[in-house]
Structures are given as structure tokens and as C-alpha cells.
Scaffold this active site. Structure first.
Site, PDB file in Angstrom:
ATOM      1  N   HIS A 123       2.089   1.835  -3.170  1.00 26.41           N
ATOM      2  CA  HIS A 123       1.175   2.777  -3.812  1.00 26.41           C
ATOM      3  C   HIS A 123       1.703   4.200  -3.821  1.00 26.41           C
ATOM      4  O   HIS A 123       0.948   5.137  -4.060  1.00 26.41           O
ATOM      5  CB  HIS A 123      -0.190   2.729  -3.116  1.00 26.41           C
ATOM      6  CG  HIS A 123      -0.907   1.419  -3.274  1.00 26.41           C
ATOM      7  ND1 HIS A 123      -2.179   1.209  -2.777  1.00 26.41           N
ATOM      8  CD2 HIS A 123      -0.542   0.272  -3.871  1.00 26.41           C
ATOM      9  CE1 HIS A 123      -2.547  -0.037  -3.058  1.00 26.41           C
ATOM     10  NE2 HIS A 123      -1.563  -0.627  -3.728  1.00 26.41           N
ATOM     11  N   ASP A 128       0.862  -1.185   0.000  1.00 26.28           N
ATOM     12  CA  ASP A 128       0.000   0.000   0.000  1.00 26.28           C
ATOM     13  C   ASP A 128       0.897   1.233   0.000  1.00 26.28           C
ATOM     14  O   ASP A 128       2.028   1.169  -0.471  1.00 26.28           O
ATOM     15  CB  ASP A 128      -0.958  -0.035   1.194  1.00 26.28           C
ATOM     16  CG  ASP A 128      -2.282   0.686   0.911  1.00 26.28           C
ATOM     17  OD1 ASP A 128      -2.248   1.897   0.637  1.00 26.28           O
ATOM     18  OD2 ASP A 128      -3.335   0.031   0.944  1.00 26.28           O
TER      19      ASP A 128
END
Length: 470
Positions: free
Chosen positions: A319, A296
Site C-alpha cells: 500500500h 499493506d
């Protein structure tokens, strides 16, 4: 150290039309007292920036990313510098009281017996000591199993937890029935240091396999954060490995005066919701020289955070580096004075991102600088998304939104994995304003031309900017 203070005064552009025909193509330094400057007289805010030159050789050396097999570990490939060695830390000073958790019967035999009681007794002893600084020693070459545990302050004296060994989480999800949000929690502690070069292992595999993002047939439930610091002040977390967290690796919430230095954070690229460093309602924080590879956001900064500086960051997979999401559930959000300086992002699904929820909200995200950043095959290298919607039901556009303003992107180079390298998808009701692109050079992998999509944004472009907002 000599620093160069550059005052940049910008002309005014927007996605609705530009007030001048061409952006500036040379870096020009303006004296703020020179009111005869043609640029100075434009009706645009001024920005006072401290800018250093980008040297690509100063970035962390390129590592070959491991094959992203499901939940394979990257830890064996990460080679930290000498500061991660316990030998580099040195022996505790003789003037510091040392509390060894082994003296409280901590089990490190790997037989499934947890060491919670020994850690709790060690903390109680250290926290109540009024004789001066206290050091809690977690010896090297040993593994300690911990079920969920909480360390509460305030304490009588400054405490250093020197972690040389490995602390492993219980992989039995039933152990988290009373609190499925935290594995290790430090709450209301002042003058705390956690150092030593050791490892916190969240043993997150069982949580990832049962995540609704992996198995769509399962309900979505909260998983624990590995390390949570809540209402802590004068906090330093340095030279620590954190790996395979159940969900977020480390979270700083309602903290003040924080340093996170030389952290090595790793989890597989497909592990869900495993943010590296999460910052919320925290002020005056320095994040320096961290390597973060997760499933993430490498760094996520959310509402209530001010004066957060992240420098020397290696990110990927993951991310990217995100501000937000902000404004969920029509809430009010405020983030300001954020600096991301000198970073390298490789293979991430976003680069530097600001995201606010589509269904409304209010507040501000402003005074944000992203500079001296190298992108390598990054999807969405530069993105503001004010139509963020991470839920099953569609989000309907509202008349309110968190206002994004005064954002500078400077000296960002590299390759985009997508045709669109710069994407500003801002609110129609509250357009993004005072956005500056300066010295940007992003191309498609292979050297082909990338493009920019810029909707509902007032911007300016300085120096050589590719791709340019139309």
C-alpha cells in the site's frame, strides 16, 4: 562527502486561487541573504533542504513480480545482496562471549517441539552477563519453532543476536491465547543488535485465511506482530529476512536511536494488514536499503514519531509508504521531521501517502519531505487524504482535524495506474498548508496525461510539475 544545501523560498498558492499566474519552470537557487530577490519577499515559509541528484541506475534492479495468487510466496524470487550471506558477516570476535542456543537444548528437528525454553535460558544468561558484549548464536541451516516469546531488559551488557538459521512461528492459533498481539517481543532493551542474514517466518497463512478482510463472515480480531521492539534504545536490526508475518512484520514502538538496515520483508500482496515496517512514538530512526513486498503499507509512520529517515527503499506490492493514519477516535497526533529519500514503488495501491481520520482529531503532521522517488504503475502516487475512514460505520465530518503542513514533494517521476496522479483531499476546517510540488513528472501508464485534484490546500509548484494543481 560534499553536500549541496539548497534554500527554497516559495510564493504562495492555494486551491482557492493563486497569487501568481504561473509556477516557476526552472530550478533556481536563492541565497537567503539576498533580500532583493523577488521570490524571497513573498510571504511564504523557507525550507532548508539537502538534496541529492536522482540516478535511476542507483535503484534496486527491477524484478518481475510474482503472480498474485492467493497467499503465494514471493520469497523464492527475492535475491538479496552479498550482505545477507552469513559468510559475509564473519566469525564472532574472540573477545565476545558467545552463547549458542543449541547448548541449551534447542530443538531444530522439525518435529513440532518448540525451542522456547532454550531461547529463554539463552536470553537470561546473556542479559545477566556483566563481562562485556554477549552474542547469542542461532546456527545456520537449522529451523527453530517458537511459540510467543518475550525478551525483557534492561540487560547488564550489549547483546547481539546473530540469526543465521530460520526461526519459525507456531501456526497453532491457540498458542496465542494469552497474547494475540505479539509473536516475538523485545522490551526495554538497550544496545541490542539483531543481525546474521537468517529468517523470521511468521507462518501467517492461517491468520490471513481467518481474517475478516478475507472472510467477511468472520469477526475482526487482532493478529500477532512478528517482531516488536518496545521501549528499546540504541537498537540495530540489520541483514535479516522477515516473511509471512501473521499481521505487521516489524514494529518499533516508543524506541529511540534505531537503525533498520538491509531488511528483506515479504508476504503475498493479498495478505491483510501485513505492514512491513511500522513506526510509532519512535524518535531518531534510520531505515536504509530495505526491500519490502507485503499486503499493506511497506512503511507506516504513526503518531509520536520524529526524525525518521527512510532511504533506498524498494516497495511493492503493498500500500505504499504512509504517514498515518492519524487522529483516530478524535485523538491527538503528532508526526514531524520525516524524510523519504530515494525509493522505488512498483504496483502499489498508494504511493507516498498522508492519511488522517475524517471524524476529527487534533495535532500536527509537519516538516515532511518525499524526494527522489520512482513510481511504476502506482495507484495514487501522491496523496493526502484527510477524509480517511476505515470502519464499517460512516465517518461524519468534524470541525477538528490533524493539521498537515510543510510537506515537500521533490523529483518524483514515473507512471500512475489511475487518472488522478496527485490528490490532495484536505480538511475544510483545517486546510493543508505550505505544500510544495517541485520537479514532478507523473503520466498515465502508456504515456497519456494524468491529472491532479487539489481540494482545501495551500500549495506552490516549482520547476516542471506535471500534473499541476489547478
Amino acid at each position: 562527502m560534499l553536500q549541496l544545501v539548497i534554500v527554497l523560498v516559495f510564493s504562495y498558492h492555494s486551491c482557492y486561487g493563486s497569487s501568481s499566474e504561473d509556477p516557476l519552470y526552472s530550478t533556481t537557487y536563492y541565497d537567503i541573504d539576498d533580500e532583493t530577490s523577488s521570490v524571497y519577499n513573498h510571504a511564504y515559509p523557507t525550507y532548508l533542504l539537502t538534496v541529492g541528484e536522482l540516478n535511476r541506475d542507483d535503484f534496486f534492479p527491477a524484478d518481475e513480480l510474482a503472480d498474485s495468487n492467493r497467499f503465494s510466496s514471493y520469497d523464492d524470487e527475492l535475491t538479496p545482496d552479498d550482505e545477507f550471506s552469513s559468510n559475509a558477516i564473519g566469525s564472532p570476535s574472540s573477545s565476545v562471549r558467545v552463547i549458542n542456543i543449541d547448548d541449551f537444548g534447542a530443538n531444530h528437528n522439525g518435529d513440532g517441539t518448540d525451542a522456547n525454553e532454550a531461547f529463554e535460558k539463552s536470553w537470561k544468561e546473556a542479559c545477566s552477563s556483566s563481562t562485556g558484549a554477549v552474542l547469542i548464536l542461532v546456527p545456520s541451516n537449522k529451523r527453530y519453532l517458537l511459540k510467543p516469546i518475550k525478551f525483557y531488559g534492561p540487560c547488564e551488557s550489549p547483546i547481539t543476536m546473530m540469526v543465521y538459521g530460520t526461526i519459525e512461528a507456531s501456526a497453532d492459533r491457540d498458542d496465542y491465547r494469552r497474547d494475540n498481539r505479539h509473536w516475538i517481543l523485545f522490551r526495554n532493551v538497550r544496545n541490542l543488535k539483531i543481525e546474521g542474514g537468517g529468517t523470521f517466518n511468521g507462518k501467517g497463512d492461517i491468520w490471513w485465511k481467518n481474517s475478516c478482510k478475507i472472510d467477511k463472515s468472520r469477526p475482526c480480531v487482532t493478529a500477532p506482530t512478528a517482531l516488536t521492539f518496545y521501549q528499546c534504545q540504541n537498537l540495530r536490526v540489520k541483514n535479516i529476512r522477515i516473511r509471512d508475518s501473521q499481521q505487521i512484520h516489524t514494529s518499533f514502538e516508543k524506541c529511540l536511536d534505531v537503525e533498520a538496515i538491509n531488511l528483506l520483508i515479504s508476504a503475498p500482496g493479498l495478505s491483510p494488514n501485513t505492514d512491513g515496517i511500522h513506526v510509532g512514538n519512535t524518535r531518531r530512526m534510520q531505515i536504509r536499503n530495505c526491500i519490502i513486498r507485503t499486503g499493506d503499507d511497506c512503511i507506516s509512520i504513526v503518531s509520536g514519531s520524529e526524525n525518521v529517515h527512510a532511504t533506498g527503499i524498494t516497495c511493492g506490492p503493498g500500500h505504499g509508504i504512509s504517514i498515518g493514519s492519524l487522529g483516530a477516535g478524535k485523538s491527538e497526533a503528532h508526526v514531524s521531521n520525516i524524510l523519504v529519500d530515494t525509493a522505488r514503488l512498483t504496483g502499489t495501491t498508494n504511493g507516498v501517502r498522508i492519511k488522517t481520520w475524517q471524524q476529527g482529531g487534533k495535532g500536527k503532521a509537519n516538516n515532511i519531505i518525499f524526494q527522489n522517488i520512482l513510481m511504476q504503475n502506482v495507484t495514487n502516487p501522491i496523496i493526502i487524504n484527510q477524509n480517511y475512514c476505515d470502519q464499517a460505520d460512516p465517518c461524519n465530518e468534524q470541525e477538528s482535524a490533524v493539521h498537515v503542513s510543510s510537506v515537500v514533494y521533490k523529483n518524483i517521476q514515473g507512471t500512475s495506474d489511475t487518472a488522478v496522479a496527485v490528490k490532495f483531499d484536505c480538511s475544510k476546517s483545517f486546510p493543508c498548508s505550505a505544500v510544495v510540488l517541485q520537479d514532478i513528472n507523473l503520466v498515465r501508464a502508456g504515456g497519456t496525461q494524468a491529472k491532479a485534484l487539489c481540494n482545501n490546500v495551500y500549495f506552490d509548484q516549482l520547476g516542471k510539475v506535471f500534473p499541476k494543481c489547478p
